[in-house]
Design an enzyme around this catalytic site. Sequence first.
Site, PDB file in Angstrom:
ATOM      1  N   LEU A  52       0.893  -1.161   0.000  1.00 54.24           N
ATOM      2  CA  LEU A  52       0.000   0.000   0.000  1.00 54.24           C
ATOM      3  C   LEU A  52       0.926   1.205   0.000  1.00 54.24           C
ATOM      4  CD1 LEU A  52      -2.618  -0.967   2.740  1.00 54.24           C
ATOM      5  CD2 LEU A  52      -3.093  -0.636   0.317  1.00 54.24           C
ATOM      6  N   ASP A  53       0.631   2.215  -0.818  1.00 53.68           N
ATOM      7  CA  ASP A  53       1.544   3.360  -0.837  1.00 53.68           C
ATOM      8  C   ASP A  53       1.468   4.131   0.476  1.00 53.68           C
ATOM      9  OD1 ASP A  53      -0.363   5.599  -1.078  1.00 53.68           O
ATOM     10  OD2 ASP A  53      -0.746   4.849  -3.089  1.00 53.68           O
ATOM     11  N   GLU A  54       2.397   5.041   0.648  1.00 54.89           N
ATOM     12  CA  GLU A  54       2.572   5.743   1.929  1.00 54.89           C
ATOM     13  C   GLU A  54       1.291   6.406   2.429  1.00 54.89           C
ATOM     14  OE1 GLU A  54       5.546   9.152   3.846  1.00 54.89           O
ATOM     15  OE2 GLU A  54       5.702   8.634   1.719  1.00 54.89           O
TER      16      GLU A  54
END
Length: 196
Positions: A52-54
């Site tokens: 999952l991106d930041e």
Amino acid sequence: MEASKTEHKHFIIFKPFGCLSQFASNDSKQQSKNFLGSLHDFPRGTMAIGRLDEKSEGVLLLTTDGKTSAHINSRKVEKEYYAQVDGDISIEALQQLKTGVEIGFDGGKYKTKPCKAFKLEEIPDLPNRAIKIRDDRHGPTSWVSITLNEGKFRQVRKMTSSVGFPTLRLVRVRVGGIHINDIQAGDVVEVDVFGV
């Protein structure tokens, strides 16, 4: 065979906003970032299954077993996301999301596969985010459920943007049969097996 199975550890976590889906980085710009190791004392060899991106939150699976990781990644397991988007999403935009839209990927164009997408009638009951989302004084927002069997980089964000409704908040609420349920941001739950 059974003995080696029990040695492996499996975790379900709620990845919070602002945390990277990795344990370390060689990038000097990322040294001040939050990594998964800040959430729990994970055993050596633990890896995230997917990412999952930041700025995204929600269900992330971790394991010490490379075979389990490869199996889940190869099965094209459904992943459901709740996206808070800028504006009151239209029926036309939802239809476009369902049939597939063109997004930028790897320097080229990619047509997303058909997926499930619908507007949520009520605001979902999710943990508060560390950094507040703008409120409705800046214009309406709406929530949409998007379920994918694929996972290109920042795919959901690119999809909603391509139909004119940029994502403000993104939470993965389900991976296969694993639901977020009552897990709170930053929680780590150890399990015997993944029910995906």
